[in-house]
Design a protein around this motif. Sequence first.
Motif, PDB file in Angstrom:
ATOM      1  N   GLU A   1       0.829  -1.200   0.000  1.00 38.76           N
ATOM      2  CA  GLU A   1       0.000   0.000   0.000  1.00 38.76           C
ATOM      3  C   GLU A   1       0.870   1.260   0.000  1.00 38.76           C
ATOM      4  O   GLU A   1       0.599   2.223  -0.722  1.00 38.76           O
ATOM      5  N   ILE A   2       1.935   1.213   0.793  1.00 40.82           N
ATOM      6  CA  ILE A   2       2.859   2.346   0.833  1.00 40.82           C
ATOM      7  C   ILE A   2       3.533   2.523  -0.528  1.00 40.82           C
ATOM      8  O   ILE A   2       3.631   3.633  -1.054  1.00 40.82           O
ATOM      9  N   LYS A   3       3.947   1.401  -1.095  1.00 37.04           N
ATOM     10  CA  LYS A   3       4.594   1.455  -2.409  1.00 37.04           C
ATOM     11  C   LYS A   3       3.678   2.136  -3.434  1.00 37.04           C
ATOM     12  O   LYS A   3       4.107   2.988  -4.203  1.00 37.04           O
ATOM     13  N   GLU A   4       2.409   1.771  -3.391  1.00 38.91           N
ATOM     14  CA  GLU A   4       1.458   2.320  -4.353  1.00 38.91           C
ATOM     15  C   GLU A   4       1.305   3.832  -4.172  1.00 38.91           C
ATOM     16  O   GLU A   4       1.346   4.593  -5.143  1.00 38.91           O
ATOM     17  N   LEU A   5       1.157   4.253  -2.925  1.00 35.86           N
ATOM     18  CA  LEU A   5       1.023   5.690  -2.650  1.00 35.86           C
ATOM     19  C   LEU A   5       2.278   6.450  -3.069  1.00 35.86           C
ATOM     20  O   LEU A   5       2.203   7.525  -3.670  1.00 35.86           O
ATOM     21  N   PHE A   6       3.436   5.864  -2.745  1.00 38.24           N
ATOM     22  CA  PHE A   6       4.711   6.489  -3.131  1.00 38.24           C
ATOM     23  C   PHE A   6       4.793   6.651  -4.649  1.00 38.24           C
ATOM     24  O   PHE A   6       5.195   7.676  -5.170  1.00 38.24           O
ATOM     25  N   GLN A   7       4.415   5.572  -5.337  1.00 41.48           N
ATOM     26  CA  GLN A   7       4.504   5.544  -6.782  1.00 41.48           C
ATOM     27  C   GLN A   7       3.663   6.660  -7.404  1.00 41.48           C
ATOM     28  O   GLN A   7       4.067   7.294  -8.378  1.00 41.48           O
TER      29      GLN A   7
ATOM     30  N   ILE B   1       2.897   9.526  -6.010  1.00 39.41           N
ATOM     31  CA  ILE B   1       3.460  10.850  -5.722  1.00 39.41           C
ATOM     32  C   ILE B   1       4.803  11.055  -6.422  1.00 39.41           C
ATOM     33  O   ILE B   1       5.131  12.152  -6.853  1.00 39.41           O
ATOM     34  N   MET B   2       5.584   9.963  -6.522  1.00 38.97           N
ATOM     35  CA  MET B   2       6.904  10.093  -7.173  1.00 38.97           C
ATOM     36  C   MET B   2       7.106   8.957  -8.163  1.00 38.97           C
ATOM     37  O   MET B   2       7.827   8.018  -7.887  1.00 38.97           O
ATOM     38  N   PRO B   3       6.444   9.068  -9.338  1.00 44.37           N
ATOM     39  CA  PRO B   3       6.446   7.966 -10.302  1.00 44.37           C
ATOM     40  C   PRO B   3       7.832   7.644 -10.847  1.00 44.37           C
ATOM     41  O   PRO B   3       8.067   6.531 -11.294  1.00 44.37           O
ATOM     42  N   GLU B   4       8.760   8.609 -10.766  1.00 44.22           N
ATOM     43  CA  GLU B   4      10.084   8.377 -11.366  1.00 44.22           C
ATOM     44  C   GLU B   4      11.025   7.613 -10.427  1.00 44.22           C
ATOM     45  O   GLU B   4      12.105   7.220 -10.820  1.00 44.22           O
ATOM     46  N   VAL B   5      10.591   7.388  -9.194  1.00 44.87           N
ATOM     47  CA  VAL B   5      11.455   6.744  -8.206  1.00 44.87           C
ATOM     48  C   VAL B   5      11.229   5.231  -8.203  1.00 44.87           C
ATOM     49  O   VAL B   5      10.100   4.770  -8.329  1.00 44.87           O
ATOM     50  N   SER B   6      12.322   4.457  -8.095  1.00 44.20           N
ATOM     51  CA  SER B   6      12.183   2.985  -8.010  1.00 44.20           C
ATOM     52  C   SER B   6      11.944   2.593  -6.568  1.00 44.20           C
ATOM     53  O   SER B   6      12.672   3.043  -5.673  1.00 44.20           O
ATOM     54  N   ILE B   7      10.952   1.749  -6.355  1.00 45.36           N
ATOM     55  CA  ILE B   7      10.595   1.363  -4.996  1.00 45.36           C
ATOM     56  C   ILE B   7      10.736  -0.143  -4.819  1.00 45.36           C
ATOM     57  O   ILE B   7      10.223  -0.927  -5.623  1.00 45.36           O
TER      58      ILE B   7
END
Lengths: 563, 448
Positions: free
Chosen positions: A152-158, A160-166
Motif C-alpha cells: 500500500e505504501i509502495k502504491e502511494l509512493f509511486q 506521488i513520485m512515479p520516477e522513483v524505483s521502490i
Amino acid sequence: MLIGIDVGGTYTDGVVFDGDHILSSVKVPTDDNNLLQTLLQVLDELLNSLQNVDQISRIVLSTTLVTNILATGRGERTALVLIPGFGLPHNAYQITTDTFFLNGAIDFRGREIEGLDENEIITLAQQIKKMNFKRVAVVGKFSNRNASQELEIKELFQQIMPEVSIFTGSQVSNQLNFPRRAVTTFYTAMILPEWINFAGQIEAALKSRGLQSEIHILKADGGTMPLHKSLEKPCETVFSGPAASTMGALAITMDTKNSVVVDIGGSTSDLSLMIDGQPLYASRGAEIEGKLTHVESFSLKSVALGGDSPIIYNHETGKVDIAASRLGPAACFNGNAATVTDAFNQFYELGLGDTKRSNNFLGEIAALAQIPINELCDQVISQVFERLETEIKAMFLQWENEPAYRVWEVVNRSPFRLDRIIGIGAAAGIIVPQLARRLGVESVIHAYSPVANALGAAIVRPTMSVQLHIDTQQGICIAQPGGEVESPGNLNNMQMEDARKLAIEILAEQAVQAGLQDYAQDYSIQMEEQFNLIRSYHRSGKIFDVAVQIRPGFIHKYKGVKI
Amino acid sequence: MKPTGVLFFPAFDWAITPTHPEREERLLYTRDQLFEEGIMDLPQIREYHPRLASPADIARVHFVVPDLDSHITEAHLVAAGSTLVVADAYMNREIKNAFAIIRPPGHHAMSVSHGNRGFCNINNEAIMIEYMRKKYNIKRVAIIDTDVHHGDGTQEIYYNDPDVLFISFHQDGRTLYPGSGFTSELGGPLAWGTTINIPLLPRTTDEGIHYVIDNLVLPILKEFKPDLIVNSAGQDNHYTDPLADMRFTACGYAILNEKLAPDIAVLEGGYSVETALPYINMGIIMAMAGIDYSNLKEPDYDPGMFIESTKNMNAIEQIVKQQLAVFRHRQDVIEENRRTGPAWFNEYKRIFYDTDYIDEEQKVRISNCPVCSGVRLIDSSAQHRNGRLYDVFCISIPINLCPECHEKGNTIYKDMIKNGKYDLVYLQDRIDDKYLCYDSKTDQEQSY
C-alpha cells in the motif's frame, strides 16, 4: 566445455574445463577499478587457447563487484522506509542516516494490529521527493507474513513520485528477521543500477565475441544463477569467490569427510568448513559491510594473512611481525619485500623461484632483528600457524555453539572432528601440509589447488530455494519467492505431505521459468516444521513452514577430475 | 558493557500431551517475535546453546523415584542443562546477566520427584543454584518467584536453608493451583523468615504487584545481601493468561525486571502463547539488557485499562507490612526455635501430583543443630501410575552443614541400608558432591 572465472581480491583466475580435466587456465592480477576489464582479459586469454569457441556451453563468473560497490560507497543514495510497529525502539533500526519510520503494524500471524496513516505516508513521500532520492526501500516488521502494508505504501509512493524505483522487503526475503530484511532490501536498491550496467556490459561483450553459451553468476551459497536472475537479487553474488574455492575443494575431493578448506591467496586466507562433505552455512546469513543480511552464504572466515603478506621488523616492540597489506609478489617471484612465502621457501628449502632473492630479503630483516635467518623464518612460520590455527578452532567452536531449538539437536550434537585440511590457492601447497601436521590431520593439495576456485565456478550447478509458510487458521499461504499462493484444495485439510508437495511443485515451476528444468528434480528438503494450534484444548489450525532447495552441488556431467 | 545472555530453548519437539498447555506451540510466537525483531543480532545480546544436565546435576537436588530414566526425559535434561550454560557464562563474566527462555518448566518440582506435578518434573532453578553453590562457591541466593502460581517446589527445596531466600508473589492459593503459598509458610524452624509468600487476590494489577516489589521485595533484598538473584520468571500473571486471573502487563514485567535486576532469570509458566508471551519475553530481555522498552506493548493494551481497587491496595499494604516484620525478626525466632526445639523437628506432609495423579506421603525430620541448619531426612511413599508402591528414604546434606551433621547424614545412610525396610535409600551429600542410591531388592548401590 565449461568456463569458470573467479575475480578475487588480488588475482583473477579462469579455467576451461572439459570432461574430467582442465584444458587451460589463466591467472592475472585483478584491477579493482575495472573488474570488467580484468574479467574480459581472462576470458579472452582462455578463448585464445581454444580452437573452437562454439563448444563452450556455459560460462560462470564470480565477482567482487557488489562487495566493492558497497565497500566504496558507490551505491546509489537510497531512502529506507521502515514500519517497525511495536517492540525494539526505533533507534535499534537506524540502519542508515536516511532511515524514515511510518506507523502501522503486522503481527507474527500476519494480522494487521495497527493501520497505516495515509497522511503520514503522503507527507513522507513529499519529503523524500524533495530530498531527491531516486530509490526507496520499504520494509515492514512481519511483512513476510503479510505484505499488504508495504504494498500500500509502495502504491502511494509511486503515485506521488512515479520516477522513483521502490523496493519492498517482502519481495527480497520472507525469512524472519526484520533488520536483516531491511538491510538486504536497502543494499539491493543501492547496488542494482550498477549491477544492471555490469550485466549488460558482460552480455554485450559475450555477444561481440560470438559466444552463444549460457552465462551464470556465482552466489554466496556456492550455486549459480542465470545472469538475468541476478537482476532480481544482486546481493546474492557477494562472497562468491570464497564459495567458489569451497566448491572447488569439494570438486577435487568428492567424499564425505569433515574438512576445513584453507584458501591462501596473496593477501588473505579464506577458511570454510565441510561437514560430511557438505559446506557449512552461516546460520545468521552473510554479513556485508558489518551488517547481517538475508543472503544465504557459506560460513566463512577471512584472515588478513596471505602468501604475499610482507614480513616486517617492528622497531618499537623489537619483534618480527607479518603486515596486513600486500606490497606485491614474494621476493622469490621478483617482488621487493620478504613475504610469508619467502619464509617457507627458505625454511623448508622449497626451491621456489629465485631462492637467492628470498634469502637476501629475509637476511635484511634478520639483520635488523639481530637473529639468524632461520630463527626469523621460524618465528614467521609459527605466527602463520598460530593465527590460522586460532581461527580454525574459533570456527569449530562457533559451529558447536550454534543455538538449537529442538531436543534432538541438542542430544545429537557432537564436537567438530576434523579429518583433514584442503589447501586451495597458489600458496596453499607451501603452508597447508605443515599446518595439517601441526593439527595432526591429513592434508590435501591437488594439482588443481591453485585454480580450484575457478574450477569450482566452472562446474557447480544452479541453486534455488522456495520457502512456504502456511497458517490454516489465518488462511495464509505464502511462498518466497513468489508471494501468495493459491492453495490446492481446502487449506484446513492440509497435512505436512501436502505442504511439502506444494513447496516442491512451486520450486519445480520456478526452476522451469528460470530455464533450469534440468535441475528441478535435484531438490532436497532444507527445513520443515509444523505446529498444531490449540485453543481451549482443541485443535483450531496448523502452521507449516517448509523450505525446499536445490542444494549446492555439481552439474550432472561432472563426475570428478583426472589430471 | 557486557551483553545479556539469552538461551532460547523452545523444545519444539516436546509436549506433555498434544493439547496440553505445555505443548510444542508454546514458544512458537515468542520465537517469531524475537527473531523478527532481530534482538539476538544486537551487540547487547549474546545467544547461548543448550547442553544436557548430568545425572549428578539432577541428584544434587532431587531424589528421583525410582530412577532418572523412569520419568526424566531428554527435554528435562536440556532445560535444566540450559540453566547451567547461562550460569557458567555468568560466572565466567562473559555476560552481565542472563535469561533462560526454556521449557519444560520446573518450579513445582520438589526434592522428592515421583513424577510430574504442575507440569514440572525437575526444578531447573534449584539445579542451577546448587550447581553454582558447588562449582563457584556462591553462598547466599535470593529467588524471586514471579510466576502466578506459588513456587511450591522451590519453596520446599529451600524451606530449611537460611542462606537461600525464597520470595513468591502469586494469585492466592484459595483460587489457584497449587493451593499453597500462604503468609503462614515462613520456612523451617532453623530457616524461619527466609521463605516469604505474598498471596494476591485475583485481578491484581501492575500497581498492586509493583507495590509489593517496591515495598517488600527490594527492601528485603537490600537487607539480605544475596550473592545471586534469580528470577523464577513465570509469565502467567498476564491479563490474558488462560489458566489464571491476574491483570499484569508486558510492560509491568519489563519494569519488574529492571527494578529486580536479577542476575539470572529462568522462564517458568505462562500459557497465553499469542497475546502475552511474545511481548513479555521481549520485555524481559530488553529490561535486562538495558534496552529502552517504551515502544513495547501488547497490541490490545491501553494504559488505564486496569485500575487497582482501594480495597485490594489496602490488603496488599497489610501483607507487605506483616511480611517485612517477619523477615526482620527472623534471627530471633530461629534462635528461639534452636534453644527450645526438640533434637529432631518433625513434619508430616501429603503431596499431590496433579499431572501424573500420584499421592505422596512424607515424614520429614530435621536435626536441631546448634550451629547449622541440620540434616534433613525424608521418608516418602507413593503409588506410581504403574501400580507399584515405593517406600523410599532420603538423606539430604545441604552444602552449608557443619562437619558433625555431614557425618551424621552419612552414618544414617549406612544404618538405613542395614535397616532394609525401604525399597530405595538415597544419600544426597552436597558437601562431597556424592549422590548415592541403594536398591534393597537388588542389593546394588548406584552412584551419580
